[in-house]
Write an enzyme that holds these catalytic residues in place. Sequence first.
Site, mmCIF file in Angstrom:
data_model
loop_
_atom_site.group_PDB
_atom_site.id
_atom_site.type_symbol
_atom_site.label_atom_id
_atom_site.label_comp_id
_atom_site.label_asym_id
_atom_site.label_seq_id
_atom_site.Cartn_x
_atom_site.Cartn_y
_atom_site.Cartn_z
ATOM 1 N N HIS A 1 0.738 -1.287 0.034
ATOM 2 C CA HIS A 1 0.017 -0.023 -0.049
ATOM 3 C C HIS A 1 0.882 1.351 -0.094
ATOM 4 C CE1 HIS A 1 -3.969 1.220 -0.072
ATOM 5 N NE2 HIS A 1 -4.407 1.373 1.212
ATOM 6 N N ASN B 1 -8.748 4.322 -1.337
ATOM 7 C CA ASN B 1 -9.326 5.373 -0.267
ATOM 8 C C ASN B 1 -8.330 6.624 -0.357
ATOM 9 O OD1 ASN B 1 -11.464 3.981 0.756
ATOM 10 N ND2 ASN B 1 -10.195 2.800 2.242
ATOM 11 N N ASN C 1 -6.289 7.343 4.348
ATOM 12 C CA ASN C 1 -7.668 7.533 4.299
ATOM 13 C C ASN C 1 -7.868 9.183 4.253
ATOM 14 O OD1 ASN C 1 -8.372 5.043 4.089
ATOM 15 N ND2 ASN C 1 -9.650 5.088 6.084
ATOM 16 N N ASP D 1 -0.383 2.676 -5.322
ATOM 17 C CA ASP D 1 -0.756 1.284 -5.721
ATOM 18 C C ASP D 1 -1.813 0.821 -6.245
ATOM 19 O OD1 ASP D 1 -1.797 1.791 -2.913
ATOM 20 O OD2 ASP D 1 -2.475 -0.189 -3.024
#
Length: 199
Positions: free
Chosen positions: A24, A119, A73, A98
């Site tokens: 991520h 997100n 987020n 990613d």
Amino acid sequence: MSEQGIQLIVGLGNPGAQYAGTRHNAGYWLVDRIAERAGVELRPDAKFHGLLGRLVQPDGWDLRLLKPTTFMNHSGRALAAVCRYFEIEPEHVLVAYDELDLPVGGVKLKLGGGHAGHNGLRDSIAALGSRDFWRVRIGIGHPGSKEQVVGYVLSRPSRADADAIIDAIDDTEACLPDLLRGDYQRVMNRLHARPSDPD
């Protein structure tokens, strides 16, 4: 082209040692590589909610490098703060992140579009109030089922997968002069022709 292309490169990721090597954080990896190669220090700046660096080119073009430290987020908070302060329009922004829907080591450059459930991208679009920024999608592959996605993106890739992702990041970093010039077609031609793992 006389007008500068990209003026801000933002790498999406999560802060903290436990996330440093995870899939991520591929966007972070790219910004780190650019900063390392250019000898730029990324420094914490509370008003920008992240780590910020500056690369001034001999031709006078100015590039900011940003790693939001708000967790994925809330990435848009840092992105919007930098754009407001330095008066950078969305079309001069490149967001690196990613991408599950690209094979490991694949990389694509695109302008605009949705967030596809990412997100960090969702929050960036909301905070900027625009979808019209450039994106570098760094392929991490897909675990195979929706239920496995969270655990997959927050885990570290195998050595082979990490090497493939780093190769993609290195090739993207090598395109920096063209990104600064705004020669996006040239970048696409180079990156989209790269071989990647079809699995």
